[in-house]
Scaffold this active site. Structure first.
Site, PDB file in Angstrom:
ATOM      1  N   ARG A 139      24.512 -28.179 -34.734  1.00 46.29           N
ATOM      2  CA  ARG A 139      24.286 -27.173 -35.786  1.00 46.29           C
ATOM      3  C   ARG A 139      25.114 -27.522 -37.025  1.00 46.29           C
ATOM      4  O   ARG A 139      25.852 -28.507 -37.043  1.00 46.29           O
ATOM      5  CB  ARG A 139      24.672 -25.795 -35.254  1.00 46.29           C
ATOM      6  CG  ARG A 139      23.855 -25.359 -34.040  1.00 46.29           C
ATOM      7  CD  ARG A 139      22.404 -25.180 -34.412  1.00 46.29           C
ATOM      8  NE  ARG A 139      21.596 -24.707 -33.307  1.00 46.29           N
ATOM      9  CZ  ARG A 139      21.436 -23.429 -32.964  1.00 46.29           C
ATOM     10  NH1 ARG A 139      22.091 -22.481 -33.606  1.00 46.29           N
ATOM     11  NH2 ARG A 139      20.632 -23.095 -31.976  1.00 46.29           N
ATOM     12  N   LYS A 209      27.915 -27.239 -31.302  1.00 49.90           N
ATOM     13  CA  LYS A 209      28.576 -26.769 -32.526  1.00 49.90           C
ATOM     14  C   LYS A 209      29.872 -27.532 -32.795  1.00 49.90           C
ATOM     15  O   LYS A 209      30.687 -27.707 -31.888  1.00 49.90           O
ATOM     16  CB  LYS A 209      28.860 -25.280 -32.394  1.00 49.90           C
ATOM     17  CG  LYS A 209      27.561 -24.480 -32.286  1.00 49.90           C
ATOM     18  CD  LYS A 209      27.764 -22.993 -32.335  1.00 49.90           C
ATOM     19  CE  LYS A 209      26.428 -22.273 -32.495  1.00 49.90           C
ATOM     20  NZ  LYS A 209      26.565 -20.817 -32.441  1.00 49.90           N
TER      21      LYS A 209
HETATM   22 FE1  SRM Z   1      23.822 -16.691 -33.197  1.00 54.22          FE
HETATM   23  C1  SRM Z   1      20.985 -16.517 -31.397  1.00 54.22           C
HETATM   24  C2  SRM Z   1      22.340 -15.069 -35.673  1.00 54.22           C
HETATM   25  C3  SRM Z   1      26.381 -17.577 -35.167  1.00 54.22           C
HETATM   26  C4  SRM Z   1      25.696 -17.429 -30.387  1.00 54.22           C
HETATM   27  N1  SRM Z   1      21.937 -15.999 -33.458  1.00 54.22           N
HETATM   28  C5  SRM Z   1      20.902 -16.078 -32.572  1.00 54.22           C
HETATM   29  C6  SRM Z   1      19.598 -15.613 -33.248  1.00 54.22           C
HETATM   30  C7  SRM Z   1      18.926 -16.816 -33.838  1.00 54.22           C
HETATM   31  C8  SRM Z   1      18.662 -14.771 -32.359  1.00 54.22           C
HETATM   32  C9  SRM Z   1      17.586 -15.450 -31.573  1.00 54.22           C
HETATM   33  O1  SRM Z   1      17.854 -16.436 -30.877  1.00 54.22           O
HETATM   34  O2  SRM Z   1      16.454 -14.964 -31.635  1.00 54.22           O
HETATM   35  C10 SRM Z   1      20.200 -14.686 -34.349  1.00 54.22           C
HETATM   36  C11 SRM Z   1      19.351 -14.461 -35.581  1.00 54.22           C
HETATM   37  C12 SRM Z   1      19.540 -13.060 -36.084  1.00 54.22           C
HETATM   38  C13 SRM Z   1      18.935 -12.786 -37.396  1.00 54.22           C
HETATM   39  O3  SRM Z   1      18.066 -11.889 -37.478  1.00 54.22           O
HETATM   40  O4  SRM Z   1      19.300 -13.418 -38.373  1.00 54.22           O
HETATM   41  C14 SRM Z   1      21.566 -15.285 -34.533  1.00 54.22           C
HETATM   42  N2  SRM Z   1      24.206 -16.487 -35.068  1.00 54.22           N
HETATM   43  C15 SRM Z   1      23.528 -15.688 -35.940  1.00 54.22           C
HETATM   44  C16 SRM Z   1      24.272 -15.548 -37.254  1.00 54.22           C
HETATM   45  C17 SRM Z   1      23.350 -15.394 -38.454  1.00 54.22           C
HETATM   46  C18 SRM Z   1      25.239 -14.358 -37.134  1.00 54.22           C
HETATM   47  C19 SRM Z   1      25.989 -13.942 -38.363  1.00 54.22           C
HETATM   48  O5  SRM Z   1      26.411 -12.792 -38.361  1.00 54.22           O
HETATM   49  O6  SRM Z   1      26.190 -14.708 -39.288  1.00 54.22           O
HETATM   50  C20 SRM Z   1      25.102 -16.844 -37.211  1.00 54.22           C
HETATM   51  C21 SRM Z   1      24.360 -18.022 -37.782  1.00 54.22           C
HETATM   52  C22 SRM Z   1      25.212 -19.246 -37.747  1.00 54.22           C
HETATM   53  C23 SRM Z   1      24.648 -20.414 -38.504  1.00 54.22           C
HETATM   54  O7  SRM Z   1      24.563 -20.319 -39.725  1.00 54.22           O
HETATM   55  O8  SRM Z   1      24.371 -21.429 -37.876  1.00 54.22           O
HETATM   56  C24 SRM Z   1      25.262 -17.017 -35.705  1.00 54.22           C
HETATM   57  N3  SRM Z   1      25.677 -17.449 -32.826  1.00 54.22           N
HETATM   58  C25 SRM Z   1      26.621 -17.622 -33.791  1.00 54.22           C
HETATM   59  C26 SRM Z   1      27.906 -17.817 -33.194  1.00 54.22           C
HETATM   60  C27 SRM Z   1      29.240 -17.974 -33.935  1.00 54.22           C
HETATM   61  C28 SRM Z   1      29.580 -19.386 -34.244  1.00 54.22           C
HETATM   62  O9  SRM Z   1      28.797 -20.304 -33.993  1.00 54.22           O
HETATM   63  O10 SRM Z   1      30.673 -19.591 -34.786  1.00 54.22           O
HETATM   64  C29 SRM Z   1      27.715 -17.764 -31.812  1.00 54.22           C
HETATM   65  C30 SRM Z   1      28.824 -17.837 -30.736  1.00 54.22           C
HETATM   66  C31 SRM Z   1      29.358 -19.194 -30.540  1.00 54.22           C
HETATM   67  C32 SRM Z   1      28.542 -19.948 -29.522  1.00 54.22           C
HETATM   68  O11 SRM Z   1      27.543 -20.544 -29.907  1.00 54.22           O
HETATM   69  O12 SRM Z   1      28.888 -19.898 -28.354  1.00 54.22           O
HETATM   70  C33 SRM Z   1      26.306 -17.545 -31.609  1.00 54.22           C
HETATM   71  N4  SRM Z   1      23.401 -16.987 -31.177  1.00 54.22           N
HETATM   72  C34 SRM Z   1      24.334 -17.217 -30.208  1.00 54.22           C
HETATM   73  C35 SRM Z   1      23.660 -17.199 -28.928  1.00 54.22           C
HETATM   74  C36 SRM Z   1      24.331 -17.416 -27.547  1.00 54.22           C
HETATM   75  C37 SRM Z   1      24.277 -18.828 -27.128  1.00 54.22           C
HETATM   76  C38 SRM Z   1      24.795 -19.023 -25.718  1.00 54.22           C
HETATM   77  O13 SRM Z   1      25.720 -19.773 -25.509  1.00 54.22           O
HETATM   78  O14 SRM Z   1      24.254 -18.386 -24.817  1.00 54.22           O
HETATM   79  C39 SRM Z   1      22.297 -16.930 -29.184  1.00 54.22           C
HETATM   80  C40 SRM Z   1      21.172 -16.805 -28.162  1.00 54.22           C
HETATM   81  C41 SRM Z   1      20.542 -18.100 -27.833  1.00 54.22           C
HETATM   82  O15 SRM Z   1      20.850 -19.152 -28.389  1.00 54.22           O
HETATM   83  O16 SRM Z   1      19.673 -18.077 -26.954  1.00 54.22           O
HETATM   84  C42 SRM Z   1      22.171 -16.796 -30.607  1.00 54.22           C
END
Ligand code: SRM
Ligand code: SF4
Length: 562
Positions: A139, A209
């Site tokens: 990412r 990541k």
């Molecule tokens: Fe996330 C999935 C939003 C950072 C762990 N994340 C999602 C999705 C795409 C939902 C989906 O799969 O359908 C969300 C979209 C929501 C929307 O409507 O926009 C979403 N994640 C976000 C953001 C926008 C949150 C925010 O408040 O900013 C962040 C975008 C980051 C980026 O620009 O790349 C975001 N997600 C994170 C983080 C924090 C980090 O990376 O520092 C995590 C936790 C760290 C990690 O990865 O362990 C994170 N997101 C997840 C997960 C759980 C993954 C797992 O290990 O099980 C999902 C679910 C999945 O992937 O199936 C997910």
């Protein structure tokens, strides 16, 4: 790759059958009669930075498909011209907001299928890509945004960009679909037999990541990443990096095979070894990750299950080097420095509070318009995205300070060091409803009101003006990094949250589960006794997270297991 005795997940079949990741996206884009993509394309689209969502507020009456597009912005740095392009595109094709994410990117929400290609083409014209912003792949690579501390930051950004490039996929489908508007023929041998030189045919079992940090500031929460590089600076010189492996926060309710984990620091490498180490760690994930169960497919489980010695030896073998013992470092804080500050190079920077990362115009605070005007007038400055969901205007000459200040204040944007209450300024929320398909409860729309209530409660118990890091998410996936917060609300069901306590300021300690389920309306009554005790029992200047970890969570009856 190791033989897998169990059935592979559906995504694995999709990836190996179409290693270009083209799916039928371009053909579907060309079909004016459909407002959505197929289930298979839903999965391929992620690799291109696109999520198919539907407006969950409308579900009871209709299904309205909307897309989310996530950009890749390595190190979180945009030029003013890029900011203007983003601003235009969000108004033209999205919901007229820009969402700063916790990984230093920008998300566009509310895009109709018919407009996705125009949006992505527009982004590429401004030299911003969306490839690998999502999907089973590396990412956006993060780097510290704050220019306050050290001149070596420029070297760290350079290294961040090198690693981003080294881990980028090589498929030509992205260009074909979004720029040329052409559907790649899957039967063409060149496409059928395509194998990415790094990722192979199946890419990774799950997301990967990477982040860089410069101690003592941990503003990118480096230990929650699969791979972290912690800069070691001596006398102003960047010596290299400590390598931290195996962080990740995602988990699922009721599944104790899934858990948040902080990365372990394994050793030290020189700058010129970075790409080799990054490729080594990534291919460990590629080759040993669990491809049968996506919930158990992150790198952190490999590291936790196989151990440090195995991991170190495997990295050394793959990268062809010896990791030196880690060098001493310390993290003391993870927060942003609000207001005007002088950078080490003598230029100025201004950190602007952006509540829950949403850049928009509201009555009395026209942030989006103000930032556009700043971008139009000051072409030399930088727009830096902070992983705390804020915006930093950097590289500002002394003589431009007043004019920038004027534009912002005229639009109701506070530029003081105190732009919000201490708790609000440190809080984060993930988007959750109405866009996120996985949300079990509100988050972005809920947190501002909850913070108002908690700030009131703090006043009541003698903690007025004290910072407590509060984060909320609409489900346990951890997108706003709740598990490193001092108080975290993790959505369980509409209006109901798990509560976690005890993370620290430096992002070096995980919070622990405290209450299995609390009604949103009852959060004050649950927290009042705890905050009252904290006020009475804390040692001098002890933070809430430290106190909770030391006292409250040792009282075994108060926790629950995950
Ligand atoms: Fe996330 C999935 C939003 C950072 C762990 N994340 C999602 C999705 C795409 C939902 C989906 O799969 O359908 C969300 C979209 C929501 C929307 O409507 O926009 C979403 N994640 C976000 C953001 C926008 C949150 C925010 O408040 O900013 C962040 C975008 C980051 C980026 O620009 O790349 C975001 N997600 C994170 C983080 C924090 C980090 O990376 O520092 C995590 C936790 C760290 C990690 O990865 O362990 C994170 N997101 C997840 C997960 C759980 C993954 C797992 O290990 O099980 C999902 C679910 C999945 O992937 O199936 C997910
Ligand atoms: Fe969606 Fe859950 Fe991530 Fe929030 S934490 S954005 S609800 S996946």
């Amino acid at each position: 790759m190791e033989e897998s005795p169990v059935k592979l997940s559906r995504n694995e079949d999709l990836k190996s059958a179409t290693p270009t990741l083209a799916g039928t996206i371009a053909a579907s884009l060309a079909d004016p009669n459909s407002d959505c993509f197929s289930q298979d394309d839903y999965e391929f689209l992620k690799f291109h930075g696109v999520y198919q969502q539907d407006d969950r507020d409308l579900r009871k009456t209709a299904k309205k498909y909307i897309m989310m597009v996530r950009t890749c912005v390595p190190g979180g740095i945009l030029t003013p011209a890029q900011w203007i392009a983003f601003d235009n595109l969000s108004g033209q094709y999205g919901n007229n907001t820009l969402r700063i994410t916790t990984r230093q990117t920008i998300q566009f929400h509310g895009i109709l299928k018919a407009n996705v290609r125009a949006l992505i083409k527009g982004l590429n014209e401004s030299l911003v890509s969306t490839i690998a912003a999502c999907g089973d792949i590396k990412r956006n690579v993060m780097a510290p945004p704050t220019p306050a501390y050290t001149l070596t930051r420029a070297n760290v950004i350079e290294d961040c960009r090198r690693v981003q490039e080294a881990l980028s996929p090589r498929t030509r489908a992205y260009h074909a679909i979004w720029i040329d508007g052409v559907q790649l023929n899957p039967d063409d041998p060149e496409n059928k037999n395509f194998v990415d030189p790094l990722y192979g045919k199946n890419y990774l079992p799950r997301k990967f990541k990477v982040a860089f940090a410069i101690p003592p500031v941990n503003d990118i929460d480096v230990l929650s990443n699969c791979l972290g590089f912690i800069a070691i600076v001596d006398d102003g010189e960047l010596l290299g990096y400590n390598v931290a492996v195996g962080g990740g926060l995602g988990r699922s309710h009721g599944n104790n095979q899934t858990y948040p984990r902080l990365a372990d620091v394994l050793g030290f490498v020189n700058r010129d070894q970075l790409e080799d180490v990054a490729r080594a760690v990534l291919t460990i994930h590629r080759d040993f990750g669990d491809r049968s169960d996506r919930k158990h497919a992150r790198l952190k489980y490999i590291i936790a299950e196989r151990g440090m010695d195995w991991t170190r030896a495997e990295i050394e073998k793959r990268a062809g080097l010896k990791l030196e013992p880690p060098k001493p470092y310390i993290f003391t804080t993870s927060g942003d420095l609000y207001g005007w500050r002088q950078a080490v190079d003598g230029k100025w920077f201004l950190t602007i509070f952006v509540e829950t990362g949403r850049v928009k115009d509201v009555e009395g605070r026209r942030l989006k318009t103000a930032l556009r005007q700043v971008a139009e007038r000051f072409s030399q400055i930088e727009f830096r995205l902070s992983p705390n969901q804020n915006l930093i205007l950097a590289n500002i000459a002394e003589e431009d300070r007043d004019a920038i200040d004027e534009v912002l204040t005229e639009h109701g944007v506070n530029t003081a060091r105190r732009q919000a209450g201490a708790i609000r300024a440190a809080a984060m929320a993930c988007p959750a409803l109405p866009t996120c398909g996985l949300a079990l409860a509100e988050s972005e729309r809920m947190l501002p009101g909850l913070v108002t209530r908690i700030e009131k409660l703090c006043e009541e118990v003698g903690l007025a003006g004290e910072e407590i890091i509060i984060r909320s998410t609409g489900c346990p996936n951890g997108c706003a990094r709740p598990y490193t917060a001092e108080i975290a609300f993790v959505g369980k069901a509409p209006g109901r949250y798990q509560v976690w306590l005890g993370g620290n300021l430096a992002g070096t300690r995980l919070a622990r589960p405290w209450k299995e389920m609390v009604k949103e309306t009852e959060i004050e009554s649950e927290l009042r006794p705890v905050l009252t005790r904290y006020e009475r029992e804390r040692f001098n200047r002890e933070t809430f997270g430290d106190w909770a970890a030391r006292v409250l969570l040792c009282e075994t009856a108060s926790g629950f297991s995950i």
